[in-house]
Scaffold this motif. Structure first.
Motif, short mmCIF file in Angstrom:
data_model
loop_
_atom_site.label_atom_id
_atom_site.label_comp_id
_atom_site.label_asym_id
_atom_site.label_seq_id
_atom_site.Cartn_x
_atom_site.Cartn_y
_atom_site.Cartn_z
N GLY A 1 0.81 -1.21 0.00
CA GLY A 1 0.00 0.00 0.00
C GLY A 1 0.84 1.25 0.00
O GLY A 1 2.07 1.20 -0.01
N PRO A 2 0.19 2.41 0.01
CA PRO A 2 0.90 3.68 -0.03
C PRO A 2 1.65 3.97 1.26
O PRO A 2 1.31 3.46 2.34
CB PRO A 2 -0.22 4.69 -0.27
CG PRO A 2 -1.44 4.04 0.25
CD PRO A 2 -1.28 2.58 0.00
N VAL A 3 2.67 4.82 1.14
CA VAL A 3 3.44 5.30 2.28
C VAL A 3 3.31 6.81 2.36
O VAL A 3 3.42 7.50 1.35
CB VAL A 3 4.93 4.92 2.16
CG1 VAL A 3 5.75 5.54 3.29
CG2 VAL A 3 5.10 3.41 2.14
N ILE A 4 3.05 7.33 3.55
CA ILE A 4 2.99 8.76 3.79
C ILE A 4 4.15 9.12 4.71
O ILE A 4 4.19 8.69 5.87
CB ILE A 4 1.65 9.18 4.41
CG1 ILE A 4 0.50 8.84 3.47
CG2 ILE A 4 1.65 10.67 4.74
CD1 ILE A 4 -0.88 9.09 4.05
N VAL A 5 5.11 9.87 4.18
CA VAL A 5 6.28 10.28 4.96
C VAL A 5 5.96 11.63 5.59
O VAL A 5 5.93 12.66 4.91
CB VAL A 5 7.54 10.36 4.08
CG1 VAL A 5 8.74 10.82 4.91
CG2 VAL A 5 7.82 9.00 3.45
N ALA A 6 5.69 11.63 6.89
CA ALA A 6 5.27 12.82 7.62
C ALA A 6 6.38 13.22 8.59
O ALA A 6 6.21 13.17 9.80
CB ALA A 6 3.96 12.57 8.35
N THR A 7 7.51 13.62 8.03
CA THR A 7 8.67 14.00 8.83
C THR A 7 9.14 15.38 8.38
O THR A 7 8.57 15.98 7.48
CB THR A 7 9.82 13.00 8.64
OG1 THR A 7 10.30 13.10 7.28
CG2 THR A 7 9.37 11.57 8.91
N SER A 8 10.20 15.87 8.99
CA SER A 8 10.84 17.09 8.49
C SER A 8 11.39 16.82 7.10
O SER A 8 11.64 15.66 6.72
CB SER A 8 11.96 17.52 9.42
OG SER A 8 13.01 16.57 9.39
N LEU A 9 11.63 17.88 6.33
CA LEU A 9 12.20 17.69 5.00
C LEU A 9 13.59 17.09 5.09
O LEU A 9 13.99 16.29 4.24
CB LEU A 9 12.26 19.02 4.24
CG LEU A 9 10.94 19.55 3.66
CD1 LEU A 9 11.21 20.77 2.80
CD2 LEU A 9 10.23 18.48 2.84
N ALA A 10 14.34 17.45 6.12
CA ALA A 10 15.69 16.90 6.27
C ALA A 10 15.64 15.39 6.42
O ALA A 10 16.42 14.65 5.80
CB ALA A 10 16.38 17.54 7.46
#
Length: 406
Positions: free
Chosen positions: A215-224
């Motif tokens: 399934g999809p992945v949502i990366v909810a972190t800082s841009l770094a």
């Protein structure tokens, strides 16, 4: 079968994405590198419940309504008429009760009518004069966290100017600090069946099992952090560099509620004016925020912050009971240079069923509302063609006590 969604990051954006995906019937797993959820929205333990960074809710933001509809805001102390009278402005070396009246002429311009390709100082100077324009730009440092707001996009700064000068003021702080919001969001996520894996640091997408991920992945972190996880050096956007001074002092009736420096960007606010539970009885809890130019020494901002405290909190050194200094570098949200808008920031959709969320992503809003908008857009893209499980119904929303949605 419900679609599997993986969320990386347990801050406000990650928790928003996890809740929104689970409400649509998805099978959600959330990975958080630390042992506690919240990210930059964490609050220190009592007796001094300081925030881990500069935060505020703006009640006319969609984020506020989204949280409030789900009962996640909780009690929010009301603003009292006397609170507004306690605001001070430092201008031309003196304390004043009002900002320059010339800035009122700017308030009739809707942000969409203001050019994005001009800097704010140039655009505003043509209308109210350079001196008043510079003071107005410095006033917005409270929501820009930038050492030179006048150099930013005129449209970007104008939107924030309108939000902080509205009446009644829309800034609110949840009772007990932002951690109370985080705790409610975490409970909501778990009640919806989200698997929360704390102490689970993801270094790259291969850590999620590239061969088995369905399934999809949502990366909810800082841009770094997202740059490393996605191996994408293009994930950059300018932000602020801000020194934070958290200070507790014994109460004194002479203490200002808030003080904004219009000569050089800087600001402090007394959080216990709205929520006395943040500090022991008889003490004020204050946070000063002093933007710092890239490469400028930290001591420079520290000295400026202490001058502001001298102006607004008489004899504060003799009354201090707690102090903590911290530098927030690239952790205060996006700022848009001239010629750009929020649409030019790193896109939510990264391709390959991977999506990005956070406060420096291509999503509208001010402060924490950007992270929420990006998270909801990521879920919409990830599950746009996915039909919820038959018969699934999310829990009925309820309004938070004492905090009507706007």
């Amino acid at each position: 079968m419900p679609r599997t969604v993986t969320v990386v990051g347990g801050g406000l954006a990650g928790l928003t994405a996890a809740i929104a995906a689970a409400e649509r019937g998805a099978d959600v797993t959330l990975h958080e590198a630390h042992h506690d959820l919240g990210g930059r929205a964490r609050t220190a333990a009592a007796p001094y419940r300081t925030n881990e960074g500069p935060h505020a809710f703006l009640t006319r933001s969609p984020h506020w309504a989204w949280l409030n509809d789900r009962g996640l805001v909780g009690p929010v102390p009301p603003l009292r008429p006397g609170d507004v009278r306690g605001i001070r402005f430092h201008h031309h070396g003196a304390l004043r009760r009002t900002p320059p009246l010339g800035l009122l002429r700017l308030l009739r311009f809707a942000p969409e009518k203001v050019p994005a390709d001009a800097d704010f100082l140039s655009w505003a100077s043509w209308r109210i004069g350079e001196e008043t324009a510079r003071a107005t730009a410095n006033l917005t440092a409270v929501v820009c966290f930038h050492h030179d707001p006048g150099a930013l996009s005129a449209r970007f700064v104008q939107e924030r100017l309108l939000r902080i000068t509205g009446f009644p003021p829309e800034v609110r702080y949840p009772r007990g600090g932002w951690q109370t919001i985080v705790d409610r969001m975490a409970a909501r996520a778990r009640n919806l069946g989200v698997r929360v894996e704390t102490g689970s640091r993801i270094h790259s997408l291969t850590d999620l099992g590239a061969g088995t991920r369905t399934g999809p992945v949502i990366v909810a972190t800082s841009l770094a952090a997202a740059r490393g996880i996605l191996d994408d050096p293009s994930l950059t956007w300018p932000s602020g560099r801000t020194l934070l001074i958290d200070l507790a002092v014994r109460e004194d009736p002479r203490d200002a509620l808030a003080l904004s420096d219009l000569d050089v960007p800087g600001y402090f606010e007394r959080f216990t004016a709205q929520d006395p539970t943040l500090a022991p009885t008889g003490e004020h809890l204050v946070q000063a925020q002093v933007p710092l130019a890239p490469g400028a020494p930290r001591d420079e901002a520290l000295a400026h912050g202490e001058v502001l405290l001298d102006l607004g909190l008489p004899d504060w050194r003799d009354r201090a009971t707690h102090r903590r200094d911290a530098l927030a570098d690239g952790r205060t949200g996006a700022v848009d240079p001239p010629g750009t808008t929020w649409r030019d920031r790193p896109a939510v959709d990264r391709g390959g069923d991977v999506h990005l969320a956070g406060d420096q992503v291509a999503a509208p809003g001010v402060l924490s509302a950007v992270a929420c908008a990006a998270a909801l857009e990521a879920v919409s893209q990830a599950l746009g063609r996915f039909r919820p499980v038959p018969g699934f119904r999310p829990p009925a929303p309820r309004s938070a006590v004492g905090s009507p949605a706007r």
